[in-house]
Design a protein around this motif. Structure first.
Motif, PDB file in Angstrom:
ATOM      1  N   PHE A   1       0.825  -1.206   0.000  1.00 35.59           N
ATOM      2  CA  PHE A   1       0.000   0.000   0.000  1.00 35.59           C
ATOM      3  C   PHE A   1       0.868   1.268   0.000  1.00 35.59           C
ATOM      4  CE2 PHE A   1      -2.269  -3.444   1.971  1.00 35.59           C
ATOM      5  CZ  PHE A   1      -3.518  -3.407   1.382  1.00 35.59           C
ATOM      6  N   VAL A   2       0.550   2.165  -0.913  1.00 37.44           N
ATOM      7  CA  VAL A   2       1.235   3.469  -0.958  1.00 37.44           C
ATOM      8  C   VAL A   2       0.158   4.552  -1.043  1.00 37.44           C
ATOM      9  CG1 VAL A   2       3.341   2.630  -2.085  1.00 37.44           C
ATOM     10  CG2 VAL A   2       1.401   3.343  -3.496  1.00 37.44           C
ATOM     11  N   ASN A   3       0.557   5.817  -0.751  1.00 31.88           N
ATOM     12  CA  ASN A   3      -0.457   6.862  -0.893  1.00 31.88           C
ATOM     13  C   ASN A   3      -0.668   7.174  -2.377  1.00 31.88           C
ATOM     14  OD1 ASN A   3       1.379   8.875  -1.785  1.00 31.88           O
ATOM     15  ND2 ASN A   3       1.962   9.327   0.325  1.00 31.88           N
ATOM     16  N   MET A   4      -1.731   7.893  -2.669  1.00 29.61           N
ATOM     17  CA  MET A   4      -2.121   8.072  -4.068  1.00 29.61           C
ATOM     18  C   MET A   4      -1.058   8.828  -4.871  1.00 29.61           C
ATOM     19  SD  MET A   4      -4.258   7.130  -6.226  1.00 29.61           S
ATOM     20  CE  MET A   4      -5.903   6.702  -5.731  1.00 29.61           C
ATOM     21  N   ASP A   5      -0.352   9.782  -4.234  1.00 35.49           N
ATOM     22  CA  ASP A   5       0.694  10.524  -4.950  1.00 35.49           C
ATOM     23  C   ASP A   5       1.799   9.579  -5.409  1.00 35.49           C
ATOM     24  OD1 ASP A   5      -0.697  12.828  -4.587  1.00 35.49           O
ATOM     25  OD2 ASP A   5       0.396  13.423  -2.761  1.00 35.49           O
ATOM     26  N   MET A   6       2.228   8.704  -4.467  1.00 38.08           N
ATOM     27  CA  MET A   6       3.281   7.742  -4.817  1.00 38.08           C
ATOM     28  C   MET A   6       2.784   6.752  -5.865  1.00 38.08           C
ATOM     29  SD  MET A   6       5.957   8.706  -3.376  1.00 38.08           S
ATOM     30  CE  MET A   6       6.894   7.426  -4.181  1.00 38.08           C
ATOM     31  N   ALA A   7       1.471   6.434  -5.767  1.00 38.49           N
ATOM     32  CA  ALA A   7       0.904   5.483  -6.724  1.00 38.49           C
ATOM     33  C   ALA A   7       0.929   6.066  -8.134  1.00 38.49           C
ATOM     34  CB  ALA A   7      -0.522   5.126  -6.323  1.00 38.49           C
ATOM     35  N   GLN A   8       0.663   7.392  -8.232  1.00 40.40           N
ATOM     36  CA  GLN A   8       0.696   8.039  -9.554  1.00 40.40           C
ATOM     37  C   GLN A   8       2.129   8.033 -10.096  1.00 40.40           C
ATOM     38  OE1 GLN A   8      -1.922   8.703 -11.237  1.00 40.40           O
ATOM     39  NE2 GLN A   8      -3.532   8.724  -9.683  1.00 40.40           N
ATOM     40  N   VAL A   9       3.094   8.258  -9.203  1.00 46.56           N
ATOM     41  CA  VAL A   9       4.511   8.217  -9.611  1.00 46.56           C
ATOM     42  C   VAL A   9       4.846   6.802 -10.101  1.00 46.56           C
ATOM     43  CG1 VAL A   9       6.909   8.376  -8.791  1.00 46.56           C
ATOM     44  CG2 VAL A   9       5.210  10.082  -8.061  1.00 46.56           C
ATOM     45  N   ALA A  10       4.395   5.819  -9.299  1.00 54.77           N
ATOM     46  CA  ALA A  10       4.689   4.427  -9.644  1.00 54.77           C
ATOM     47  C   ALA A  10       4.062   4.056 -10.983  1.00 54.77           C
ATOM     48  CB  ALA A  10       4.181   3.506  -8.546  1.00 54.77           C
ATOM     49  N   LEU A  11       2.861   4.593 -11.236  1.00 55.22           N
ATOM     50  CA  LEU A  11       2.182   4.274 -12.490  1.00 55.22           C
ATOM     51  C   LEU A  11       2.994   4.810 -13.673  1.00 55.22           C
ATOM     52  CD1 LEU A  11      -0.294   3.061 -13.893  1.00 55.22           C
ATOM     53  CD2 LEU A  11      -1.426   5.278 -13.675  1.00 55.22           C
ATOM     54  N   GLY A  12       3.553   6.031 -13.493  1.00 53.69           N
ATOM     55  CA  GLY A  12       4.400   6.610 -14.543  1.00 53.69           C
ATOM     56  C   GLY A  12       5.612   5.731 -14.801  1.00 53.69           C
ATOM     57  N   GLU A  13       6.226   5.249 -13.723  1.00 49.92           N
ATOM     58  CA  GLU A  13       7.408   4.374 -13.867  1.00 49.92           C
ATOM     59  C   GLU A  13       7.025   3.029 -14.494  1.00 49.92           C
ATOM     60  OE1 GLU A  13       9.700   6.341 -10.013  1.00 49.92           O
ATOM     61  OE2 GLU A  13       8.569   4.484  -9.784  1.00 49.92           O
ATOM     62  N   TYR A  14       5.823   2.563 -14.126  1.00 52.52           N
ATOM     63  CA  TYR A  14       5.297   1.317 -14.684  1.00 52.52           C
ATOM     64  C   TYR A  14       5.193   1.434 -16.200  1.00 52.52           C
ATOM     65  CZ  TYR A  14       1.325  -1.907 -15.764  1.00 52.52           C
ATOM     66  OH  TYR A  14       0.498  -2.847 -16.301  1.00 52.52           O
ATOM     67  N   ILE A  15       4.684   2.619 -16.650  1.00 51.48           N
ATOM     68  CA  ILE A  15       4.544   2.846 -18.103  1.00 51.48           C
ATOM     69  C   ILE A  15       5.924   2.910 -18.767  1.00 51.48           C
ATOM     70  CG2 ILE A  15       3.734   4.514 -19.839  1.00 51.48           C
ATOM     71  CD1 ILE A  15       1.515   5.258 -17.725  1.00 51.48           C
ATOM     72  N   GLN A  16       6.837   3.642 -18.094  1.00 55.93           N
ATOM     73  CA  GLN A  16       8.199   3.774 -18.655  1.00 55.93           C
ATOM     74  C   GLN A  16       8.876   2.430 -18.812  1.00 55.93           C
ATOM     75  OE1 GLN A  16      10.515   6.476 -16.307  1.00 55.93           O
ATOM     76  NE2 GLN A  16       9.209   8.239 -16.826  1.00 55.93           N
ATOM     77  N   LEU A  17       8.579   1.527 -17.875  1.00 51.46           N
ATOM     78  CA  LEU A  17       9.233   0.207 -17.908  1.00 51.46           C
ATOM     79  C   LEU A  17       8.479  -0.798 -18.774  1.00 51.46           C
ATOM     80  CD1 LEU A  17      10.256  -0.034 -14.147  1.00 51.46           C
ATOM     81  CD2 LEU A  17      11.795   0.163 -16.086  1.00 51.46           C
ATOM     82  N   GLY A  18       7.472  -0.293 -19.484  1.00 52.13           N
ATOM     83  CA  GLY A  18       6.806  -1.166 -20.458  1.00 52.13           C
ATOM     84  C   GLY A  18       5.459  -1.674 -20.015  1.00 52.13           C
ATOM     85  N   GLY A  19       4.923  -1.159 -18.917  1.00 50.59           N
ATOM     86  CA  GLY A  19       3.595  -1.583 -18.457  1.00 50.59           C
ATOM     87  C   GLY A  19       2.536  -1.253 -19.496  1.00 50.59           C
ATOM     88  N   LYS A  20       1.590  -2.152 -19.631  1.00 52.48           N
ATOM     89  CA  LYS A  20       0.607  -1.997 -20.713  1.00 52.48           C
ATOM     90  C   LYS A  20      -0.709  -1.422 -20.202  1.00 52.48           C
ATOM     91  CE  LYS A  20       2.580  -5.822 -23.290  1.00 52.48           C
ATOM     92  NZ  LYS A  20       2.446  -7.233 -23.617  1.00 52.48           N
ATOM     93  N   ASP A  21      -1.534  -0.938 -21.140  1.00 51.83           N
ATOM     94  CA  ASP A  21      -2.911  -0.501 -20.898  1.00 51.83           C
ATOM     95  C   ASP A  21      -3.051   0.575 -19.833  1.00 51.83           C
ATOM     96  OD1 ASP A  21      -3.638  -2.422 -22.756  1.00 51.83           O
ATOM     97  OD2 ASP A  21      -3.831  -3.966 -21.214  1.00 51.83           O
ATOM     98  N   ALA A  22      -2.035   1.382 -19.651  1.00 51.65           N
ATOM     99  CA  ALA A  22      -2.129   2.429 -18.629  1.00 51.65           C
ATOM    100  C   ALA A  22      -2.308   3.775 -19.289  1.00 51.65           C
ATOM    101  CB  ALA A  22      -0.865   2.431 -17.782  1.00 51.65           C
ATOM    102  N   PRO A  23      -3.207   4.590 -18.739  1.00 51.15           N
ATOM    103  CA  PRO A  23      -3.427   5.908 -19.331  1.00 51.15           C
ATOM    104  C   PRO A  23      -2.298   6.870 -18.976  1.00 51.15           C
ATOM    105  CG  PRO A  23      -4.768   5.636 -17.381  1.00 51.15           C
ATOM    106  CD  PRO A  23      -4.037   4.352 -17.570  1.00 51.15           C
ATOM    107  N   GLU A  24      -2.051   7.805 -19.853  1.00 52.65           N
ATOM    108  CA  GLU A  24      -1.011   8.815 -19.593  1.00 52.65           C
ATOM    109  C   GLU A  24      -1.582   9.872 -18.651  1.00 52.65           C
ATOM    110  OE1 GLU A  24       2.017   8.764 -20.711  1.00 52.65           O
ATOM    111  OE2 GLU A  24       1.933   7.156 -22.207  1.00 52.65           O
TER     112      GLU A  24
END
Lengths: 401, 221
Positions: free
Chosen positions: A189-212
């Motif tokens: 569990f992380v707070n929503m700000d960190m989750a948004q950061v993580a989502l950006g990194e997820y996309i950078q590392l090739g994560g699929k189906d994620a909105p920009e």
């Protein structure tokens, strides 16, 4: 034999008939083993459902259409899933009318790669609006996790202060949760700000189906205003937001479905346990009846020597209890050890919420299984014990009877 | 009078048919008296002994021991009577196979919580000539030895009445003679002795002989 006692004579009778005694103890052992395993299994599943009921305190969960099963899998079993509402849809949903509480959650499935310490479900939540996780996450970390902090579920390797890597970023473990029996046990569990950061990194590392862009969410949890008809409310939501691909999960319906599945499973377990108990009792009763027939001359001799009918009956019941005790104890010991050894496998393979009850409840289950197994022998012997006086008298009159 | 049976009748059912296993039987025995009952198999001898030992209830008539109507006693008192005052020796192999001979003999004494039961058992085995077998199990004994051990067990609590059911049925003539001599000695020591037997000859020292046929008991004149 130094003195006459029920116990000494019963022990002598048991030891001199090793095969029969072993068979009787073996039947009680099987009964005890199955009863204890079945009871533990049932209690763990029931406890799992109770845990979800206590923690899933939202009326409705809104998830992207087509991801209902993924959302349930993530919540109930911790199956890593990534699915998202676009930021604009999230804004639209967060402005829903007639709600008393509403909060977004963001799910990100970590990778099985060097960029992540473990493959888990990362859950981002907003401590300011959250009403689902905060009540118990705050027990571990008041105010929730801060920047680069994570609270981990009970089954994630890592203790408070350890560093865990998710999407190439290091997080400090700020708290570790108690076991819940839900997917939360394998979630971070992380707070929503960190989750948004993580989502950006997820996309950078090739994560699929994620909105920009910021503001995406996987799930919106809602508590409707008191008195709201949830069925009508969710129906209206489906209609109103159909073009935004919003699916509505009614948590009580989800729990009712789970309970129904569980009841079916536990019903089968209970029927099997009762069937086995009846079978074991019948077999034991038959063996005791055969034994009475085989030993009526012996009992007749005891009668001739001045042993009362009630003492003979007590002797038979003592023998049955002495035979049941080791069987019941061995069944209890072996079933406990094997069950808890196999528990991780059982909990994974069940595909249902699974949570071990507390020590007192487990002790009660073990004691109950032991007692039921222990009294089964004497209960099965009761009929034969009641007939012992009549049979033994007849045997003493007829030679070789 | 130590034992008095008056017009005792015991009914049994065979299918739907009722028959009298013991038919109006009367018998009496004083302390030190030695009596035998002769009769064919199925004539009701064992049933009569079971009535005297308090193992069976009468349908009519009365059986008294030492002035007490045994039909009025409950199982606990009857069991105590059988244990302490009546040495009942059942027919056939009547030792408990999972106990040694000395334990078998001492058991009624232990049951009555009498002190020195094992010592008394040893003395009785010695008196009956089988002390060497004290620690053997019944399976290793001959028929004659088993009967002697059973008689020793019947005497362990120094009963007022010794009741033996076919004690010589599986013995050769020499052993049978020895057993009857033993009963004579017991009677001479003051206990009443009642023996059911097939032997047609009246044993040495026997005071009374009863004949039983189809449940009817007759005193030989």
């Amino acid at each position: 034999m130094k003195r006459f006692s029920l116990l000494s004579i019963s022990v002598s009778n048991i030891t001199c008939r090793a095969f029969r005694s072993g068979t009787l103890a073996g039947i009680v052992f099987i009964l005890s083993f199955v009863l204890v395993c079945g009871s533990l299994f049932s209690a763990c599943l029931r406890n799992g459902i109770s845990s979800i009921d206590a923690r899933l305190g939202a009326d409705l969960l809104l998830v992207p259409s087509g991801y209902e099963q993924s959302a349930q899998g993530a919540l109930l079993r911790g199956e890593p899933s990534s699915f998202y509402f676009e930021p604009k849809t999230v804004q639209l949903l967060l402005a829903l009318p007639d709600v008393s509480e509403i909060t977004p959650q963001l799910f990100i499935a970590s990778f099985d790669s060097p960029h992540c310490s473990a493959q888990v479900q990362m859950i981002g939540y907003d401590p300011e609006t959250d009403f689902l996780l905060s009540p118990w996450l705050n027990n571990e970390v008041p105010g929730g996790p801060g920047a680069d902090e994570v609270i981990v579920g009970s089954k994630i390797n890592g203790d408070v202060g350890d560093k865990l890597t998710f999407f190439a970023r290091q997080y400090t473990v700020a708290g570790k949760l108690a076991e819940t029996g839900m997917g939360f046990d394998t979630s971070a569990f992380v707070n929503m700000d960190m989750a948004q950061v993580a989502l950006g990194e997820y996309i950078q590392l090739g994560g699929k189906d994620a909105p920009e862009g910021d503001g995406a969410a996987s799930c919106i949890a809602i508590n409707a205003n008191p008195g709201t008809n949830l069925r009508d409310y969710s129906k209206n939501l489906r209609i109103a937001y159909s073009q935004h691909r919003v699916a509505v999960i009614e948590t009580q319906t989800m729990l009712a479905d789970l309970s129904s599945n569980l009841d079916t499973l536990l019903g089968i377990v209970s029927v099997l346990a009762v069937f086995l108990w009846i079978l074991a009792s019948t077999v034991l009763a038959l063996i005791f009846a055969m034994s009475l027939n085989e030993r009526r001359r012996e009992f007749g001799i005891y009668r001739a020597l001045g042993v009362t009918k009630s003492k003979l009956a007590a002797m038979m019941l003592t023998e049955s209890a002495l035979l049941s005790a080791p069987g019941a104890f061995l069944g209890l010991a072996l079933s406990s050890v094997l069950y808890f050894m196999a528990e991780p496998l059982i909990s994974v393979s069940m595909n249902l919420p699974y949570l071990r009850p507390n020590v007192q409840d487990i002790a009660l289950i073990l004691a109950g299984g032991f007692l039921v197994s222990l009294v089964t022998g004497p209960l099965a012997a009761l009929f034969s014990a009641a007939r012992i006086g009549k049979v033994s008298t007849a045997a003493i009159i007829k030679e070789g009877a | 009078m130590l034992l008095e049976v008056n017009q005792a009748t015991k009914l049994y059912k065979r299918g739907t048919e009722e028959f009298k296993a013991v038919d109006n039987a009367s018998l009496s025995l004083n302390p030190g008296e030695y009596a035998v009952i002769n009769g064919q198999s199925g004539s009701g001898k064992s049933t009569l002994l079971a009535i005297i030992a308090g193992l069976l209830n009468l349908d009519s008539g009365q059986a008294s021991f030492d002035g007490t109507d045994i039909g009025t006693l409950g199982d606990k008192k009857l069991s105590a009577l059988r244990n302490e005052k009546i040495g009942f020796i059942p027919q056939g192999q009547c030792l408990l196979s999972n106990f040694t001979i000395i334990d078998n003999v001492a058991l009624p004494g232990l049951l009555a919580k009498r002190k020195n039961s094992r010592e008394r058992a040893k003395a009785l085995l010695d008196r009956l000539g089988i002390a060497r077998l004290a620690n053997q199990y019944p399976a290793r004994l001959s028929g004659g030895e088993i009967r002697r051990a059973a008689i020793a067990r019947g005497l362990i609590n120094e009963p007022k009445l010794v009741v033996a059911d076919e004690p010589t049925s599986d013995l050769d003539p020499a052993n049978s003679l020895n057993i009857f001599e033993l009963f004579n000695e017991i009677a001479l020591s003051g206990a009443a002795v009642l023996v059911v037997t097939h032997e047609s000859q009246k044993p040495n020292g026997c005071h009374k002989r009863y004949l039983m046929n189809d449940g009817v008991l007759l005193l030989e004149s």
